[in-house]
Design an enzyme around this catalytic site. Sequence first.
Site, PDB file in Angstrom:
ATOM      1  N   GLY A  90      -6.980  20.534   3.249  1.00 25.14           N
ATOM      2  CA  GLY A  90      -5.624  20.857   2.818  1.00 25.14           C
ATOM      3  C   GLY A  90      -4.917  21.493   4.002  1.00 25.14           C
ATOM      4  N   GLU A  91      -4.249  22.569   3.768  1.00 26.38           N
ATOM      5  CA  GLU A  91      -3.568  23.293   4.846  1.00 26.38           C
ATOM      6  C   GLU A  91      -4.207  24.669   4.931  1.00 26.38           C
ATOM      7  OE1 GLU A  91      -1.417  22.003   6.993  1.00 26.38           O
ATOM      8  OE2 GLU A  91      -1.632  23.949   7.949  1.00 26.38           O
ATOM      9  N   SER A  92      -4.936  24.904   6.025  1.00 24.19           N
ATOM     10  CA  SER A  92      -5.730  26.136   6.097  1.00 24.19           C
ATOM     11  C   SER A  92      -4.849  27.387   6.028  1.00 24.19           C
ATOM     12  CB  SER A  92      -6.613  26.147   7.345  1.00 24.19           C
ATOM     13  OG  SER A  92      -5.852  25.938   8.503  1.00 24.19           O
ATOM     14  N   CYS A 111     -12.683  19.838   6.636  1.00 22.08           N
ATOM     15  CA  CYS A 111     -11.399  19.859   7.347  1.00 22.08           C
ATOM     16  C   CYS A 111     -10.789  21.270   7.312  1.00 22.08           C
ATOM     17  CB  CYS A 111     -10.479  18.782   6.803  1.00 22.08           C
ATOM     18  SG  CYS A 111      -9.229  18.318   8.005  1.00 22.08           S
ATOM     19  N   ARG A 164      -7.533  23.704  15.632  1.00 21.12           N
ATOM     20  CA  ARG A 164      -6.741  23.027  14.597  1.00 21.12           C
ATOM     21  C   ARG A 164      -5.916  21.873  15.177  1.00 21.12           C
ATOM     22  NH1 ARG A 164      -3.091  26.912  11.451  1.00 21.12           N
ATOM     23  NH2 ARG A 164      -2.869  25.056  10.165  1.00 21.12           N
ATOM     24  N   ILE A 176      -7.941  13.426   8.811  1.00 19.07           N
ATOM     25  CA  ILE A 176      -6.510  13.647   8.539  1.00 19.07           C
ATOM     26  C   ILE A 176      -6.105  14.953   9.211  1.00 19.07           C
ATOM     27  CG2 ILE A 176      -4.735  13.919   6.764  1.00 19.07           C
ATOM     28  CD1 ILE A 176      -6.704  12.543   4.798  1.00 19.07           C
ATOM     29  N   ARG A 177      -5.359  14.859  10.299  1.00 16.25           N
ATOM     30  CA  ARG A 177      -4.958  16.046  11.067  1.00 16.25           C
ATOM     31  C   ARG A 177      -6.154  16.997  11.235  1.00 16.25           C
ATOM     32  NH1 ARG A 177      -0.427  19.266   9.580  1.00 16.25           N
ATOM     33  NH2 ARG A 177      -0.050  19.406  11.788  1.00 16.25           N
ATOM     34  N   HIS A 211     -13.155  13.957   5.720  1.00 13.06           N
ATOM     35  CA  HIS A 211     -12.985  14.101   4.264  1.00 13.06           C
ATOM     36  C   HIS A 211     -14.005  13.245   3.509  1.00 13.06           C
ATOM     37  CE1 HIS A 211      -9.151  16.366   4.016  1.00 13.06           C
ATOM     38  NE2 HIS A 211      -9.017  15.905   5.241  1.00 13.06           N
ATOM     39  N   GLU A 265     -14.927  13.414   0.602  1.00 15.78           N
ATOM     40  CA  GLU A 265     -14.507  13.218  -0.797  1.00 15.78           C
ATOM     41  C   GLU A 265     -13.587  12.012  -0.946  1.00 15.78           C
ATOM     42  OE1 GLU A 265     -13.467  15.375   1.309  1.00 15.78           O
ATOM     43  OE2 GLU A 265     -11.314  15.704   1.122  1.00 15.78           O
TER      44      GLU A 265
END
Length: 200
Positions: free
Chosen positions: A47-49, A79, A106, A136-137, A172, A174
């Site tokens: 997600g967004e850490s 991630c 990051r 993803i990023r 990821h 998942e």
Amino acid sequence: MKRVGVLAIQGDFEAHAKALARAGAEAVLVRRAKELDDLDALILPGGESTTIAKGMERLGLYEPLRAFAASERPVLGTCAGAILLAARVENHPVPSLGLLDVTAVRNAYGTQVDSFVADVDPGAAPGLEGLRCVFIRAPRLRDPGPEVEVLARVDGEPVLIRQGHRIAATFHPELTEDPRVHRLLLADPPAKIDVPRGPR
Ligand code: GLN
């Protein structure tokens, strides 16, 4: 059946819950410290850490999550979750849990190739050959300490690492149908894979 918590502050925790079901475990969404009590293992999702870290602070979860890991129950960070497990974070650092002796950089793949799919390099730990990874990023993991095992690499860079019961993936797992990374969390006793000592 093992009960595995998924930290459900922000990010793709629902996809992890489905992946756990595919791997044969019961998923429990976790938002409060008390919900950690009767779990066998825990996942910190992607997600967004920055956002997840703020939520962890607001919900008072830093110490309970450290205590969970100290109880030797397995923890997997993917991630953003890997960033939150790291001892050191670079490039817009977030307050991390300091549970894995590694530096997470990051968004280290830059903007041109910030999302891509790749198979792990030959020579991954036994049982993880041919693993397909969705990035993803993603962060990069640098300077793994002497206790850290590199289980898989892509283009020579560590993408799946482990220190004791703590596992981090920069991709990821998942988002594919392959349950092998989630199964590392469920093995009883926790999966012990002998990793050939390659370049670090
Ligand atoms: N770029 C995100 C971060 O630094 C991580 C992206 C992800 O989890 N897919 O927090």
